[in-house]
Scaffold this motif. Structure first.
Motif, PDB file in Angstrom:
ATOM      1  N   GLU B 158       0.815  -1.220   0.000  1.00  0.00           N
ATOM      2  CA  GLU B 158       0.000   0.000   0.000  1.00  0.00           C
ATOM      3  C   GLU B 158       0.847   1.267   0.000  1.00  0.00           C
ATOM      4  OE1 GLU B 158      -3.206  -0.182  -0.378  1.00  0.00           O
ATOM      5  OE2 GLU B 158      -3.288  -2.352  -0.189  1.00  0.00           O
ATOM      6  N   GLY B 161       1.938   5.313   4.872  1.00  0.00           N
ATOM      7  CA  GLY B 161       2.551   6.543   5.378  1.00  0.00           C
ATOM      8  C   GLY B 161       2.538   6.594   6.889  1.00  0.00           C
ATOM      9  N   GLY B 162       1.893   7.629   7.421  1.00  0.00           N
ATOM     10  CA  GLY B 162       1.861   7.843   8.860  1.00  0.00           C
ATOM     11  C   GLY B 162       1.928   9.322   9.134  1.00  0.00           C
ATOM     12  N   CYS B 165       5.467  11.630   7.581  1.00  0.00           N
ATOM     13  CA  CYS B 165       5.846  11.515   6.171  1.00  0.00           C
ATOM     14  C   CYS B 165       6.602  12.716   5.627  1.00  0.00           C
ATOM     15  CB  CYS B 165       4.607  11.327   5.306  1.00  0.00           C
ATOM     16  SG  CYS B 165       3.865   9.741   5.524  1.00  0.00           S
ATOM     17  N   LEU B 166       6.216  13.923   6.064  1.00  0.00           N
ATOM     18  CA  LEU B 166       6.831  15.106   5.463  1.00  0.00           C
ATOM     19  C   LEU B 166       8.340  15.057   5.648  1.00  0.00           C
ATOM     20  CD1 LEU B 166       6.390  17.842   4.049  1.00  0.00           C
ATOM     21  CD2 LEU B 166       6.374  18.896   6.307  1.00  0.00           C
ATOM     22  N   LYS B 167       8.770  14.650   6.831  1.00  0.00           N
ATOM     23  CA  LYS B 167      10.208  14.635   7.116  1.00  0.00           C
ATOM     24  C   LYS B 167      10.852  13.286   6.781  1.00  0.00           C
ATOM     25  CE  LYS B 167      13.503  16.065  10.674  1.00  0.00           C
ATOM     26  NZ  LYS B 167      13.679  16.616  12.040  1.00  0.00           N
ATOM     27  N   LEU B 170       7.432   8.088   2.942  1.00  0.00           N
ATOM     28  CA  LEU B 170       6.521   6.951   2.983  1.00  0.00           C
ATOM     29  C   LEU B 170       7.341   5.662   2.935  1.00  0.00           C
ATOM     30  CD1 LEU B 170       4.975   9.361   1.183  1.00  0.00           C
ATOM     31  CD2 LEU B 170       3.246   7.603   1.130  1.00  0.00           C
ATOM     32  N   VAL B 172       7.995   3.798   0.476  1.00  0.00           N
ATOM     33  CA  VAL B 172       8.872   3.745  -0.705  1.00  0.00           C
ATOM     34  C   VAL B 172      10.230   4.409  -0.443  1.00  0.00           C
ATOM     35  CG1 VAL B 172       8.050   5.895  -1.807  1.00  0.00           C
ATOM     36  CG2 VAL B 172       8.878   4.008  -3.228  1.00  0.00           C
ATOM     37  N   HIS B 173      10.267   5.360   0.489  1.00  0.00           N
ATOM     38  CA  HIS B 173      11.525   6.043   0.792  1.00  0.00           C
ATOM     39  C   HIS B 173      12.374   5.290   1.803  1.00  0.00           C
ATOM     40  CE1 HIS B 173       8.684   9.348  -0.405  1.00  0.00           C
ATOM     41  NE2 HIS B 173       9.693   9.559  -1.235  1.00  0.00           N
ATOM     42  N   HIS B 381      -3.298  15.451   8.057  1.00  0.00           N
ATOM     43  CA  HIS B 381      -1.830  15.482   8.131  1.00  0.00           C
ATOM     44  C   HIS B 381      -1.409  16.789   7.445  1.00  0.00           C
ATOM     45  CE1 HIS B 381      -1.949  11.337   9.390  1.00  0.00           C
ATOM     46  NE2 HIS B 381      -2.309  10.875   8.212  1.00  0.00           N
ATOM     47  N   ASP B 384       1.778  17.271   5.157  1.00  0.00           N
ATOM     48  CA  ASP B 384       1.899  16.709   3.814  1.00  0.00           C
ATOM     49  C   ASP B 384       0.597  16.761   3.016  1.00  0.00           C
ATOM     50  OD1 ASP B 384       0.466  14.458   4.790  1.00  0.00           O
ATOM     51  OD2 ASP B 384       2.324  13.633   5.567  1.00  0.00           O
ATOM     52  N   ASN B 386      -2.436  15.526   3.558  1.00  0.00           N
ATOM     53  CA  ASN B 386      -3.289  14.330   3.523  1.00  0.00           C
ATOM     54  C   ASN B 386      -4.476  14.501   4.478  1.00  0.00           C
ATOM     55  OD1 ASN B 386      -2.480  10.739   3.874  1.00  0.00           O
ATOM     56  ND2 ASN B 386      -4.277  11.755   3.044  1.00  0.00           N
ATOM     57  N   GLY B 424      -3.943   9.259  -0.370  1.00  0.00           N
ATOM     58  CA  GLY B 424      -2.600   9.626   0.069  1.00  0.00           C
ATOM     59  C   GLY B 424      -1.845   8.462   0.657  1.00  0.00           C
ATOM     60  N   GLU B 425      -2.580   7.517   1.278  1.00  0.00           N
ATOM     61  CA  GLU B 425      -1.882   6.406   1.922  1.00  0.00           C
ATOM     62  C   GLU B 425      -2.721   5.146   2.083  1.00  0.00           C
ATOM     63  OE1 GLU B 425      -0.589   7.919   5.702  1.00  0.00           O
ATOM     64  OE2 GLU B 425      -2.593   8.506   6.338  1.00  0.00           O
ATOM     65  N   HIS B 426      -4.021   5.202   1.851  1.00  0.00           N
ATOM     66  CA  HIS B 426      -4.843   4.009   2.065  1.00  0.00           C
ATOM     67  C   HIS B 426      -4.911   3.108   0.837  1.00  0.00           C
ATOM     68  CE1 HIS B 426      -7.242   6.100   5.550  1.00  0.00           C
ATOM     69  NE2 HIS B 426      -5.977   5.901   5.823  1.00  0.00           N
TER      70      HIS B 426
END
Lengths: 353, 495
Positions: B158, B161-162, B165-167, B170, B172-173, B381, B384, B386, B424-426
């Motif tokens: 999926e 995130g959480g 995320c901004l700092k 997600l 993928v990073h 959020h 970011d 969201n 954004g994250e779901h």
């Protein structure tokens, strides 16, 4: 500042109809990357240029693919912001599209992320001549497959990037570089140990018996850490980091093949210390000199990663890491999915594609 | 084909498959009876459910490969499932397919403190990674609110995130490598222990692909150093507009907060009643701004942020210790269950918007709320962009879920209209598959299908999710529907 979308689409559509190959060119600063290919007429993306939108408080910038990095960085600097992945310019003229296609990030990459990490969305023209839009201009977006980041490292083989939206970041208030003398093995241990501490480390490379550590962030944090860690404070350090990033240090100048090892940052140093430069806290290691590709690939594998022939050497053969057969099959199918007639950058990434 | 024939052929293939699975799976790894299958009928979005043909719980990668090979040969759909906490019905079973649970892959294979990496089986819980890393002064960055239960394999599927995320990015990073089994049962290793492997970034393509491209059997993640210090400022504003401007003002100062959350008046009241964190219930908007880093840095930035909020007319409270910080966060983290107490049911949406559009979007949402006759509470959020609108409804009232669903669809369309996106994250799953037609054109959707076919030519991996059929997109756009079409797999619907 021109929008050349239509001209690009027309050239692609007619190339496809006439079964001609296209060679994608942006600022032509990274022509040395990938395999040497002469096939195809040039598709000039450099003329498709200009910042489309920039909202500093949203931390988002959108630019056409042919926009020079220098133009983007100047606009950001006016607002106290930057491309945190510090893309190399390689002698000037580098564009944002080429930077993404070649997945090029600078010394801050392990701590601040790569160009691929900062991509929020893009537009590209696929091999059918369709102008598509993926991702978006917001920090989080998980709708559909991540076709945007897929382009990082594809060297244009999956489509022509026309526009990129990026997350941008504030420029750190203060930076400071510390130098300590030590052998490679000790430097690898030190870089990894420091990377595991909650300190504002933002660059770490070793060369010629010296470890260079860059701190970046709030003034109090940078100075506090510098006092704890010790070492000589380097003057005019920005020049050094730029020379490292753009391969302008003497190490890179020699007229010899340059190999890029992307490995586990903790892998012990192998071979003698000569001819090596260790960057990214130990995870990106440069070897300058002749080498047997098969032997080097084995060494990279043992170090948990891969090796590519970054510059010079035999560029008729494969220069990217070999793929396991099922993965190679998948890459080929993906290529077919995006560029069914194989008109983009034939043979640039792999000889078989 | 009549229903009776379909049922009998389903029963046939079910028994044939079960017998074939029994040759290499232990008996308790195959669930064929309805009662034991029941917990698998849905994920965290329980409004969407379906019973699978069979549930299997393999124990080894070789068994996963065999399951996939067999299903591929027979053209049987396969839906992979992690912890089942997803919120888009991405793990909803297929009625003619096998539900492949990765629950038994729950081991942490290796933590390398010096390299700052963790090698994990896909069923390892998100929070368990950080718990194992803490003794080394490290943690895993992405922290979805389901982190106690959700699994890392699901997080990869999926691109979870959480609140940080901004700092810290997600999923993928924060990945280095995954091992994936293809629909044909072949094992692929994507990524490496190094950064930025050559060639197109398949790791990014796999992340967030919702189980449509392969089945993840191993994940290597990066770990981050625990910050020396973290502190939070709570700021109460008398207008959403000002709170939104305050967020921009923080960013303009060059400060990237570790977490920056906003709640609207309905969410504040519900959360305060639930956890008694000391939230001012007369505020129109509440901001929680957390700064982390070195001691010196946090002190410097917290002072700046607090001063900034005060100068914009907010009443503020700065956490004095970790206990107070935890208390201030507790209200936000409990916002969903808190809202659950003031309404029999709620439906959580997941759009993203450019931050500058927040006030506009919230106002438009109030109009929609009146139109649909349903209340909505918002947690955001803010760092970011969201937005999580919680639509309150009562599933026992005829038509209320359908209205909530229509309301939710409209919110997502609004997000796209202001330059944002539908999730954004779901993830998309079943839930947002119709709104894909709003965010993407036919050419993009067709390109997605071509990519899918490169991995899964027959289309048996998690069919019917993520990417809509083109014909349905055109119909959806043409109808500009109020979202009132009943769905066959929705409880309480008219079909």
């Amino acid at each position: 500042m021109t929008d050349a979308t239509q001209a690009l689409i027309e050239q692609i559509t007619s190339a496809r109809a006439e079964q001609r190959q296209l060679r994608i060119v942006g600022g032509n600063s990274k022509a040395f990357i990938g395999r040497a290919t002469t096939e195809g007429e040039p598709l000039e993306v450099g003329r498709h240029s200009g910042i489309v939108s920039y909202q500093p408080v949203e931390l988002v910038l959108t630019a056409r693919a042919g926009t020079p990095l220098a133009e983007i960085e100047a606009a950001l600097a006016e607002q106290g912001q930057m491309l945190a992945f510090e893309p190399p310019h390689f002698g000037g003229g580098a564009t944002i599209g080429g930077t993404l296609a070649c997945n090029q990030s600078g010394p801050a990459r392990p701590w601040s992320g790569s160009v691929r990490d900062m991509v929020l969305g893009l537009r590209l023209i696929n091999g059918r001549g369709e102008h598509l839009r993926f991702g978006g201009q917001v920090i989080k977006n998980v709708a559909g497959y991540d076709v945007s980041r897929l382009q990082a490292g594809a060297l244009g083989t999956l489509g022509v990037i026309t526009e990129v939206s990026l997350k941008v970041m504030p420029t750190p208030a203060v930076t400071l570089t510390l130098v300590q003398e030590m052998p490679a093995d000790q430097a690898i241990a030190q870089m990894n140990r420091y990377s595991g501490l909650p300190k504002p480390l933002n660059g770490a490379f070793w060369h010629d018996g010296k470890l260079y550590l860059r701190l970046a962030g709030a003034e109090s944090a940078v100075n506090g850490t510098a006092q704890q860690w010790g070492g000589e404070r380097l003057n005019d350090a920005d020049t050094l980091w730029q020379q490292l990033n753009n391969h302008q240090l003497d190490f890179f100048n020699a007229d010899r093949p340059l190999w890029r090892f992307s490995v586990n940052s903790t892998a012990p140093h192998w071979q003698s210390e000569q001819n090596w430069l260790l960057d990214w806290g130990g995870s990106q290691r440069w070897l300058s000199g002749e080498g047997d590709p098969a032997v080097l690939a084995e060494q990279a594998n043992a170090a948990g990663g891969q090796v590519s022939l970054f510059r010079g050497g035999d560029r008729q053969g494969e220069v990217s890491p070999a793929l396991a057969p099922p993965l190679q099959k998948l890459h080929q199918r993906l290529k077919d999915a995006m560029d069914p007639d194989g008109i983009f950058n034939k043979g640039r990434l792999y000889g078989w594609m | 084909m009549t229903t009776a024939t379909a049922d009998s052929s389903n029963a046939d293939i079910k028994s044939v498959l079960a017998a074939e699975f029994a040759r290499f799976l232990p008996p308790d790894s195959i669930i064929a009876d309805e009662e034991t299958q029941k917990p698998y009928e849905c994920d965290g979005l329980s409004m969407y459910c379906e019973m699978p043909l069979l549930v299997v719980l393999p124990e080894t990668v070789a068994q996963v490969q065999q399951v996939l090979r067999l299903c591929h040969q027979r053209g049987v759909p396969v839906v992979a499932r992690g912890a089942g906490t997803g919120l888009c019905a991405g793990a909803m079973p297929h009625s003619d397919g096998v539900l492949l649970s990765l629950a038994k892959f729950n081991r942490i294979l290796d933590i390398d403190p010096l390299a700052r990496t963790a090698r994990l089986q896909p069923g390892v819980r998100n929070l368990a990674i950080s718990e194992a890393a803490w003794p080394h002064g490290l943690y895993y960055g992405p922290d979805p609110s389901s982190q106690i239960a959700c699994s890392i394999g699901g997080n990869v599927a999926e691109n979870s995130g959480g609140v940080h995320c901004l700092k810290y990015g997600l999923t993928v990073h924060n990945l280095l490598q995954v091992e994936m089994i293809t629909v044909e049962g072949e094992r692929l290793v994507i990524g490496s222990a190094g950064l930025d492997s050559g060639g197109p970034d398949l790791l990014a393509l796999i992340t967030g692909s919702e189980g449509l491209l392969g089945v993840i059997t191993e994940v290597t993640v990066k770990l981050l150093p625990m910050p020396e210090k973290a502190q939070v400022v709570m700021a109460a504003f008398d207008s959403v507009q000002t709170a939104g401007e305050a967020v921009s003002a923080v960013i303009s100062r060059g400060i990237i907060p570790a977490g920056l959350e906003m709640m609207d008046e309905h969410a504040i009241v519900a959360a305060e009643a639930f956890v008694h964190a000391g939230y001012p219930t007369d505020a129109e908007a509440l901001l929680l701004c957390e700064v982390d880093g070195t001691r010196e840095e946090v002190e410097e930035h917290i002072q700046q942020v607090a001063g900034l909020f005060e100068s914009m007319g907010a009443s503020i409270r700065v956490s004095r210790d970790d206990a107070e910080r935890a208390l201030l966060w507790k209200g936000r983290k409990s916002a969903f269950p808190a809202v659950g107490r003031i309404s029999p049911d709620y439906y959580c949406m997941d759009g993203t918007i450019p931050r500058g559009k927040l006030a506009h979007v919230l106002m438009a949402m109030q109009d929609m709320s009146a139109h649909y006759g349903l209340r909505v509470a918002n947690v955001f959020h803010a760092g970011d962009g969201n937005l999580h609108p919680l639509i309150l409804f009562d599933a026992n009232m005829p038509g209320e879920f359908e209205r909530a669903e229509a309301f939710g669809g409209k919110i997502l369309e609004l997000c796209v209209a202001v330059g944002g996106c539908i999730t954004g994250e779901h993830g998309v799953g079943v839930e947002k598959i119709r709104q894909m037609a709003i965010q993407f054109g036919d050419a993009e959707i067709a390109q997605f299908h071509a990519i899918k076919a490169a991995f899964d030519p027959v289309g048996t991996l998690n069919p019917g999710k993520g990417i809509p059929v083109l014909k349905n997109c055109q119909e959806y756009r043409a109808l500009k529907p109020d979202g009132m079409q009943p769905l066959s797999h929705v409880h309480g619907s008219t079909l």
